[in-house]
Design an enzyme around this catalytic site. Sequence first.
Site, PDB file in Angstrom:
ATOM      1  N   ARG A 185      -2.186  -0.817   1.568  1.00  0.00           N
ATOM      2  CA  ARG A 185      -0.877  -0.406   1.035  1.00  0.00           C
ATOM      3  C   ARG A 185      -0.033  -1.652   0.780  1.00  0.00           C
ATOM      4  O   ARG A 185       0.632  -1.787  -0.238  1.00  0.00           O
ATOM      5  CB  ARG A 185      -0.145   0.510   2.037  1.00  0.00           C
ATOM      6  CG  ARG A 185      -0.780   1.868   2.268  1.00  0.00           C
ATOM      7  CD  ARG A 185      -0.744   2.749   1.038  1.00  0.00           C
ATOM      8  NE  ARG A 185       0.598   2.947   0.517  1.00  0.00           N
ATOM      9  CZ  ARG A 185       1.467   3.856   0.984  1.00  0.00           C
ATOM     10  NH1 ARG A 185       1.105   4.675   1.947  1.00  0.00           N
ATOM     11  NH2 ARG A 185       2.668   3.979   0.448  1.00  0.00           N
ATOM     12  N   GLN A 239      -0.157   5.152  -2.732  1.00  0.00           N
ATOM     13  CA  GLN A 239      -1.284   5.347  -1.812  1.00  0.00           C
ATOM     14  C   GLN A 239      -2.605   5.218  -2.561  1.00  0.00           C
ATOM     15  O   GLN A 239      -3.562   4.611  -2.067  1.00  0.00           O
ATOM     16  CB  GLN A 239      -1.184   6.732  -1.154  1.00  0.00           C
ATOM     17  CG  GLN A 239      -2.346   7.043  -0.227  1.00  0.00           C
ATOM     18  CD  GLN A 239      -2.376   6.155   1.001  1.00  0.00           C
ATOM     19  OE1 GLN A 239      -1.388   6.062   1.703  1.00  0.00           O
ATOM     20  NE2 GLN A 239      -3.501   5.511   1.276  1.00  0.00           N
TER      21      GLN A 239
HETATM   22  N1   CP Z   1       0.088   7.326   3.919  1.00  0.00           N
HETATM   23  C1   CP Z   1       1.444   7.276   3.976  1.00  0.00           C
HETATM   24  O1   CP Z   1       2.152   7.372   2.970  1.00  0.00           O
HETATM   25  O2   CP Z   1       1.921   7.126   5.228  1.00  0.00           O
HETATM   26  P1   CP Z   1       3.437   7.208   5.694  1.00  0.00           P
HETATM   27  O3   CP Z   1       3.878   8.637   5.531  1.00  0.00           O
HETATM   28  O4   CP Z   1       3.417   6.768   7.120  1.00  0.00           O
HETATM   29  O5   CP Z   1       4.270   6.313   4.830  1.00  0.00           O
END
Ligand code: CP
Length: 302
Positions: A288, A132
């Site tokens: 991402r 992230q």
């Molecule tokens: N920000 C993130 O990791 O989102 P998810 O939990 O949807 O993968």
Amino acid sequence: MRHFLTINDLSKEELHELLEDAITMKQEVKDGIPHPHLAGQTLGMIFEKSSTRTRVSFEVGMYQLGGHALFLSANDIQLGRGETVADTAKVMSRYVDGMMIRTFGHAKIEEFAANATVPIINGLTNEHHPTQVLADLMTIKEHKGELKGLKVAFIGDGNNNMTHSLIQGAVNADMSIIVASPKGYEPDQDIVDEAATEGSVSFTYDPKEAVKDADIIITDVWASMGDEAEIETRLQTFKDYQVNSDLVDYAQRDYLFLHCLPAHRGEEVTADIIDGPHSVVFDEAENRLHAQKALLKKLLKK
Ligand code: CP
Ligand code: NVA
């Protein structure tokens, strides 16, 4: 063979190069230029927690790189019935070219990595969320041009995965970071101490002090996955740590707002901020894909 379990698994130079490569590949996607760097390769993905962005971006990313991704819910594989982490890591390594794992305690992914013979990528643990933060850094770079010298303010749960990875990511990108959290939710001291040897990391209980003159404001949910039983208490404890129009008044006029998502409007951030002109949360979510493709290419390309 390299693993990516925390941001510190990349050197400063590698981090810089990876962000550049991510921006290049993002443009290639927009221009319709194929880049099958991982043709014929497979990424295994074990999820012990829910996911929208991580799952979809890794799967689409592998496809765009000419490879394949395999989604494995921990409940459906023998790991969920007590097969050991070590045996799972050894067996999976015989089939796939790399693994992404989303789990609870960080020690579990370290054990997986110690027993695997292919690269292991941390898709979120309770303590770190490094992929992230690659996307966060890429997003800031796209919008600000230069990361060096920017002031990042993180407001909220200082003891969660996002804060720890942001602390490491900020100092490795030559930004300063200040975290504001309520008592009892301070970041892990070992992570802070280690990062402080590389750059500027500070902490305050006062969110206004943290946001003062900030270029970047970041928050995250008040109750992470696994903290569900504490939601009511946390809503009370964190109520003065909301990112809202009063708070952002203290920041630079051209500040950016980031949030890894999913978000809870009316809790950690108000709708006018996350849906407002300073918010880059959907670029951040898109990135991402691009940042992870650059990571996959770096770790898996033969
Ligand atoms: N920000 C993130 O990791 O989102 P998810 O939990 O949807 O993968
Ligand atoms: N801190 C959050 C991040 C979600 C992407 C959690 O762990 O639930």
